[in-house]
Structure formats: C-alpha cells, structure tokens
Design an enzyme around this catalytic site. Sequence first.
Site, PDB file in Angstrom:
ATOM      1  N   TYR A  69       0.844  -1.186   0.000  1.00 57.26           N
ATOM      2  CA  TYR A  69       0.000   0.000   0.000  1.00 57.26           C
ATOM      3  C   TYR A  69       0.882   1.240   0.000  1.00 57.26           C
ATOM      4  O   TYR A  69       1.437   1.643   1.011  1.00 57.26           O
ATOM      5  CB  TYR A  69      -0.925   0.008   1.216  1.00 57.26           C
ATOM      6  CG  TYR A  69      -1.837  -1.189   1.324  1.00 57.26           C
ATOM      7  CD1 TYR A  69      -2.174  -1.953   0.211  1.00 57.26           C
ATOM      8  CD2 TYR A  69      -2.373  -1.566   2.556  1.00 57.26           C
ATOM      9  CE1 TYR A  69      -3.003  -3.046   0.311  1.00 57.26           C
ATOM     10  CE2 TYR A  69      -3.222  -2.666   2.664  1.00 57.26           C
ATOM     11  CZ  TYR A  69      -3.523  -3.403   1.539  1.00 57.26           C
ATOM     12  OH  TYR A  69      -4.357  -4.503   1.653  1.00 57.26           O
ATOM     13  N   SER A 113     -13.025  -5.931   2.288  1.00 54.19           N
ATOM     14  CA  SER A 113     -14.076  -5.358   1.438  1.00 54.19           C
ATOM     15  C   SER A 113     -15.462  -5.884   1.795  1.00 54.19           C
ATOM     16  O   SER A 113     -16.243  -6.268   0.915  1.00 54.19           O
ATOM     17  CB  SER A 113     -13.785  -5.612  -0.045  1.00 54.19           C
ATOM     18  OG  SER A 113     -12.614  -4.955  -0.455  1.00 54.19           O
ATOM     19  N   PRO A 114     -15.824  -5.915   3.088  1.00 59.81           N
ATOM     20  CA  PRO A 114     -17.159  -6.400   3.464  1.00 59.81           C
ATOM     21  C   PRO A 114     -18.272  -5.478   3.005  1.00 59.81           C
ATOM     22  O   PRO A 114     -19.437  -5.877   3.010  1.00 59.81           O
ATOM     23  CB  PRO A 114     -17.087  -6.461   4.993  1.00 59.81           C
ATOM     24  CG  PRO A 114     -16.095  -5.401   5.363  1.00 59.81           C
ATOM     25  CD  PRO A 114     -15.062  -5.446   4.271  1.00 59.81           C
ATOM     26  N   PHE A 134     -19.535   0.168  -2.323  1.00 58.47           N
ATOM     27  CA  PHE A 134     -20.761   0.163  -3.120  1.00 58.47           C
ATOM     28  C   PHE A 134     -21.981  -0.179  -2.275  1.00 58.47           C
ATOM     29  O   PHE A 134     -23.076   0.343  -2.510  1.00 58.47           O
ATOM     30  CB  PHE A 134     -20.632  -0.828  -4.273  1.00 58.47           C
ATOM     31  CG  PHE A 134     -21.702  -0.675  -5.319  1.00 58.47           C
ATOM     32  CD1 PHE A 134     -21.564   0.275  -6.321  1.00 58.47           C
ATOM     33  CD2 PHE A 134     -22.842  -1.457  -5.306  1.00 58.47           C
ATOM     34  CE1 PHE A 134     -22.559   0.434  -7.284  1.00 58.47           C
ATOM     35  CE2 PHE A 134     -23.836  -1.308  -6.258  1.00 58.47           C
ATOM     36  CZ  PHE A 134     -23.685  -0.354  -7.256  1.00 58.47           C
TER      37      PHE A 134
END
Length: 361
Positions: free
Chosen positions: A72, A225-226, A231
């Site tokens: 990252y 990314s739960p 989105f």
Amino acid sequence: MAAAAAAAVVSSRVVVPRMKLGSQGLEVSALGLGCMGMSFAYGPPKPEPDMVRLIHHPIAAGVTFLDTSDFYGPHTNELLLGKALQLKDTAGGGVIREKVQLATKFVILYVDGKQEVHGDPAYVRAACEGSLRRLGVDCIDLYYQHRIDTRVPIEVTISELKKLVEEGKIKYIGLSEASASTIRRAHAVHPITAVQLEWSIWSRDVEGDIIPTCRELGIGIVAYSPLGRGFLSGGAKLIDSLSEQDARKIFPRFQPENLDKNAQIFERVNSMTTRKGCMPSQLALTWVCHQGNDVCPIPGTTKVENFNQNIGALSVKLTPEEMNELESYAAASDVQGDRYLQMGNTWKYSETPPLSSWKSE
C-alpha cells in the site's frame, strides 16, 4: 440524515467484543480497521495528520485490529501506521502500539512499473525486515502472504515464515487469497492463524470450499471489502464521487455495462433499512459479522463518521430469515462483473508447484 445521526449515537454506546482469531492464541477486536485507503488505491493519499487522528479514534472505541501491507503506497501506509503507533496513549498511558494487534502483508512489489509476486525465502525475509523498520516495531502480530507466488512451492514460503516466528520477528502467519489446497499445504508446515479473503453480500465465491477448509483446520477468517468497496454503502452514486486516481474506476463491477444491474442490489439492501432502523452499510457489515465467531471483517474508511456507522453495525441484529433475505438480494446470478479487472492474483489461481520441484539457490 436521521438514520446517520442515529448510527453515530449507536456507535458511541457500542462495546466492541474480543474474539479468538484462529486457534493459535491471537485475540483481536471483533471488528478490524482496513487502512489501505488512507494512503493507496482509493484516490490520492489523505493528509497524514488527519489519518493519524482517524487511526486513534477506532482504537479509543475498542477496534484494535489494524490491517496494512507493504504494497500500500508502496510502503507509505506502513509508515503512516508506524507514526500513529509510536504516539503516546493519552487515555491509558504508554504508547498506542501496546493496545493494538498489527497485521501487515508481503509478496507484491513493483518491477519496472509492473506488479510481481515473490514468495522466495530471501524476499520473504527482506520484506519482513523492511516492514519492521517502517512500522517501528520489534514484532509483527500477524504476517500475511498477500498473494500466492505460483512459481514457489507454498511449503518453501511458509518454511521461511516459520523461521521468522522462531526468531520472534512475527507471532502468527496468515494467507490472503489462497485456495483450499494451498491453505492445507501451508498449514501442514506451520499452523496458519488467519486467511484473509473478500467476503460480502455480493462476493461469496469463498463459501464453497475455502470457508469450510478454514473451519476444519481452526483458521480464523478475515473478511476484506465487506462493504463491496463502498458500493454497499452508497450504491451507484459512489461512482460520481471517485477521483480519477481511484482504482475502483476500472473495477468491472463499477463499469457502466454492469452498474445498472448492480445498483439494483444496493436498492434492495437499502429497502430493508427503514424496517431495521439502520444504514445500508450497517446491514451489509452485520451480515458478515453474523457469519460466525471466527470471522472478523476489516472495513476501511478515511472518515470518522463512516467509522462510526461501521461500528454501529455491531448493535444491529438479523434473524435467520433476514439473513436469507439479504442473500437473496445479491444472488450470484445478479452480481455483474468480476471482483478485479484481472482475476489472476486471486484464490482461484493460487496453486503452487510441488515441493519436490524446488531447487534452492
């Protein structure tokens, strides 16, 4: 607005439970904090002083499981956490580092502007030493192989990690985006404490083989990314707020040809919020939290108000019928587009050669 205000109030009352992550002894908060977006992938890096304050806010609230990677930035996210962790804990004394469980990862690096995956022993050791320096720590609590190097037998990579455990440089070993067979082979060399994988209402391909394998072997599950990369928090309107540097701009599920169908998934989830008195992000996160006491989701954020919403999910309860209802909103046939632009570096393509094929240099 009323729901958001209620979420903030709820978050101030939440007691974050602790959980055993895997069967090797690691204890973490039942909700983690993904730190990637503070420095990488989701638009330009955010101002460092703001992010240091943001990191301290969840810790004060009881979220002490922090997730980063040397990829990252590269490196800048680890440097950010290193600065945050060395500051004094004004509430409890000592330094922040003493209150957290720190997870970082290795294996992906840039060579001539291209991503490469390296799991050879020399690189494993060099990467660990680099992370220790950047984070300013003597030992990493949980050290993941970020992706699987399909050129190197998994036994070779894990054997070097085992040495790092024996030397006291890392406490526990993890894998990310590994297949069930890769997990089994790795676990036979040294116990794997956690497997990090993408798991949410609209990303459920891990449920067939990987989740059962982890549970059979006593391996903890860390869900990244739960919220479906944001989105499941805001739906299609999220796209309009993304900067040109945001990697989500090129993700298949966010493309125009897939967006209308995927937006319907969000609207279905959103339709339950009035009944439950919460935010759509909280419903999505609660669904993951309800998967079992061996699952720790690590939603990321760059805003305190979003964190407050996320932690409020711990107070939301779903019945089995409501869980099934949420799942029906995002059936596999309804989700359009792959998780990544290139699916090569996922568990589906993580098989490595047999150990007998390896010739050490």
